[in-house]
Design an enzyme around this catalytic site. Structure first.
Site, PDB file in Angstrom:
ATOM      1  N   GLU A 144       9.670   8.157 -16.685  1.00 30.70           N
ATOM      2  CA  GLU A 144       8.279   8.612 -16.903  1.00 30.70           C
ATOM      3  C   GLU A 144       7.779   8.192 -18.280  1.00 30.70           C
ATOM      4  O   GLU A 144       6.640   7.750 -18.440  1.00 30.70           O
ATOM      5  CB  GLU A 144       8.192  10.136 -16.783  1.00 30.70           C
ATOM      6  CG  GLU A 144       8.283  10.638 -15.359  1.00 30.70           C
ATOM      7  CD  GLU A 144       8.362  12.162 -15.306  1.00 30.70           C
ATOM      8  OE1 GLU A 144       7.597  12.757 -14.563  1.00 30.70           O
ATOM      9  OE2 GLU A 144       9.204  12.760 -16.014  1.00 30.70           O
ATOM     10  N   LYS A 173      15.909  21.976 -11.446  1.00 28.89           N
ATOM     11  CA  LYS A 173      15.245  20.685 -11.644  1.00 28.89           C
ATOM     12  C   LYS A 173      16.118  19.634 -12.323  1.00 28.89           C
ATOM     13  O   LYS A 173      16.872  19.921 -13.234  1.00 28.89           O
ATOM     14  CB  LYS A 173      13.984  20.856 -12.504  1.00 28.89           C
ATOM     15  CG  LYS A 173      12.840  21.602 -11.861  1.00 28.89           C
ATOM     16  CD  LYS A 173      12.276  20.938 -10.616  1.00 28.89           C
ATOM     17  CE  LYS A 173      11.583  19.637 -10.900  1.00 28.89           C
ATOM     18  NZ  LYS A 173      10.325  19.854 -11.640  1.00 28.89           N
ATOM     19  N   SER A 216      14.649  21.298 -16.566  1.00 25.87           N
ATOM     20  CA  SER A 216      13.462  22.105 -16.828  1.00 25.87           C
ATOM     21  C   SER A 216      13.883  23.351 -17.593  1.00 25.87           C
ATOM     22  O   SER A 216      14.919  23.946 -17.297  1.00 25.87           O
ATOM     23  CB  SER A 216      12.814  22.502 -15.503  1.00 25.87           C
ATOM     24  OG  SER A 216      11.984  23.631 -15.691  1.00 25.87           O
ATOM     25  N   LYS A 239      -0.541  -4.205 -38.823  1.00 25.93           N
ATOM     26  CA  LYS A 239       0.900  -3.982 -38.867  1.00 25.93           C
ATOM     27  C   LYS A 239       1.396  -2.839 -37.988  1.00 25.93           C
ATOM     28  O   LYS A 239       2.375  -2.995 -37.259  1.00 25.93           O
ATOM     29  CB  LYS A 239       1.343  -3.779 -40.316  1.00 25.93           C
ATOM     30  CG  LYS A 239       1.490  -5.120 -41.031  1.00 25.93           C
ATOM     31  CD  LYS A 239       1.778  -4.996 -42.482  1.00 25.93           C
ATOM     32  CE  LYS A 239       0.565  -5.105 -43.374  1.00 25.93           C
ATOM     33  NZ  LYS A 239      -0.487  -6.043 -42.979  1.00 25.93           N
ATOM     34  N   HIS A 247       0.832  -1.220   0.000  1.00 23.58           N
ATOM     35  CA  HIS A 247       0.000   0.000   0.000  1.00 23.58           C
ATOM     36  C   HIS A 247       0.860   1.260   0.000  1.00 23.58           C
ATOM     37  O   HIS A 247       0.415   2.308   0.465  1.00 23.58           O
ATOM     38  CB  HIS A 247      -0.949   0.028   1.206  1.00 23.58           C
ATOM     39  CG  HIS A 247      -1.713  -1.248   1.399  1.00 23.58           C
ATOM     40  ND1 HIS A 247      -2.932  -1.508   0.832  1.00 23.58           N
ATOM     41  CD2 HIS A 247      -1.381  -2.378   2.092  1.00 23.58           C
ATOM     42  CE1 HIS A 247      -3.332  -2.718   1.164  1.00 23.58           C
ATOM     43  NE2 HIS A 247      -2.405  -3.269   1.922  1.00 23.58           N
TER      44      HIS A 247
END
Ligand code: ARG
Length: 483
Positions: free
Chosen positions: A304, A297, A291, A339, A169
């Site tokens: 991702e 960043k 970024s 295809k 969890h």
């Protein structure tokens, strides 16, 4: 319609191999709509291989002279190179790869090209080409999967003694070795590779070639010969099934989708773990992006996209399932829609495996940070309950008592490991000692020495087993390739 336009139309329509019964041109939009050459040119090498095998067989059956055969084989080789090299102009009026090969062959060798199509149809041709394409793709998929497994295994070996929380969890549950965690993916990707291996048997079992448009041929074709020449075990048993079925393509898409889903789970963990909140790993610069706005960043775009692209693989499977659903026998042009999903899933899996292997090989692991997260002593609560079970307490009763202990720790701000024997006994008389004497993170790992567990010897043995299994799988694969 004037006589003039009638004649022009007739001349233009008859440029097409099927133009004989047509009196006027195909609408330009229809030509664009029905053309598949912009994607099915990926089948050129298989179509050429198939055509060479068919021509040799026609010659043995005296349906083609040795001189024509020689000319055709040379012409085919050249056409194959031209299409692969991208130098053959592609013309939507010629629809697909099969007609491009034949039309160019006619330019190169003249009349003999017209003899090649005896006893075959684009329907058995395309079904056979696709199986040949899939054979190469399942082999590539297995190599890619085992390659990723090798990287995971090497990183797991490095981190046999790196401990982190295992989660259920997404809540910290019990401590595990990082090696054990990554070996879980080695298992998953191993089953994925095995699925492709199983499929490779079915892909070679039966050659559609010789099934004609749907009902076979009146010509004395040697189907066993062409089947074997193309690496199949035998010709297909039913001509209608052979041209109408695409379940092996479905199976391929399904295998790709499952592997894509496994990749997405591994990718998701890299995304989560590289967040400041976890801080467990850092992607190498070569496998991260920045970024355009925020200078600080470092973004996990690679995992991702691996996660995101699994959506394509699932979509491709659903696409072909939907195309096939309710389709009457035998060939219908709908089948041309098989295809692009197949090509796309093959490329997506290949690329995803490649970048994930690179991202994992270069990943920096923050060992102290993982250890710290695993150091939460409440992760040992199950072990405390199981110690009571060993003392003869029913598990439910033990669970309840330890639950009370945990609640006390949380309320009183106490660490579980600090609780003395007397303090524990207030919750259950059977506790054999103080928590600090009974529990530790190392003990929790080592106590799980069952097969499949976290004990050091178990995980070390699992690393060796996986290594041998991967080497054996790759050896079998390479032996198959040279067969
Ligand atoms: N391009 C076609 C396909 O991929 C080849 C078969 C066409 N056959 C036909 N009868 N139109 O399905």
């Amino acid at each position: 319609m004037s006589d003039e336009s009638h004649r022009v139309g007739s001349r233009t329509a008859s440029r097409k191999p099927w133009g004989g019964r047509f009196r006027s041109d195909t609408d330009a939009a229809v030509e664009r709509f029905t053309a598949s050459i912009h994607f099915d040119r990926a089948l050129a090498r298989y179509d050429v291989r198939l055509s060479a095998a068919h021509a040799r067989m026609l010659c043995e059956q005296k349906l083609l002279s040795p001189e024509d055969l020689e000319a055709l084989l040379q012409g085919l080789e050249r056409v194959g190179e031209e299409i692969e090299g991208g130098v053959l102009p592609l013309d939507p009026a010629l629809e697909d790869v099969h007609m491009h090969v034949e039309a160019r062959l006619r330019e190169l060798v003249g009349e003999a090209a017209g003899r090649l199509h005896a006893g075959r149809s684009r329907n058995d041709q395309v079904a056979t080409d696709l199986l040949l394409y899939l054979q190469d793709s399942v082999s590539a998929a297995q190599h890619g999967l085992h390659g990723l497994r090798e990287v995971l295994l090497a990183r797991a070996r490095e981190h046999l003694d790196t401990v982190l929380p295992g989660y259920t969890h997404l809540q910290r549950a019990q401590p595990v070795r990082l090696a054990h965690h990554w070996l879980a993916f080695v298992e998953m990707f191993g089953r994925d590779a095995a699925r492709f291996r199983d499929l490779s048997e079915r892909l070679r079992a039966a050659a559609p070639l010789g099934s004609g448009a749907l009902a076979g041929s009146t010509l004395p074709l040697d189907r066993q010969q062409t089947a074997e020449a193309l690496g199949f075990v035998a010709p297909s048993a039913n001509s209608m099934d052979a041209v109408a079925s695409r379940d092996l393509a479905l199976e391929f898409l399904s295998d790709c989708a499952i592997a894509g889903v496994h990749l997405s789970r591994l990718a998701e963990e890299l995304v989560l773990w590289s967040s400041a909140e976890f801080g467990f790993v850092e992607l190498a610069d070569a496998y991260a992006t920045g970024s355009s706005l925020m200078p600080q960043k470092k973004n996990p775009d690679v995992p991702e996209l691996v996660r995101g692209k699994s959506g394509r693989s699932i979509g491709n499977l659903v696409t072909l399932l939907t195309v096939l659903k309710g389709l009457p026998l035998t060939y219908n042009r709908d089948l041309q829609e098989d295809k692009e999903p197949v090509f796309d899933s093959a490329a997506t899996l290949r690329d995803s495996l490649e970048v994930m292997a690179g991202a994992l090989a270069t990943l920096r692991v923050d060992v102290p940070r993982m250890r710290e997260a695993a150091g939460d002593s409440l992760l040992l609560a199950t072990d405390l309950a199981e110690l009571l079970v060993v003392e003869g307490v029913p598990f439910r009763e033990a669970h309840e008592a330890v639950g009370q202990v945990v609640a006390h720790c949380l309320e009183a701000g106490r660490d579980l490991l600090e609780l003395s024997h007397d303090e524990l006994r207030a919750f259950h008389a059977a506790f054999p000692a103080g928590a600090g004497e009974l529990l530790s993170l190392e003990r929790a790992l080592e106590a799980r020495k069952l097969p499949g567990g976290t004990a050091r010897t178990r995980v070390a043995a699992a690393l060796d087993t996986a290594e041998q299994e991967i080497a054996a799988a790759l050896a079998t694969l390479d032996a198959g390739a040279t067969r």
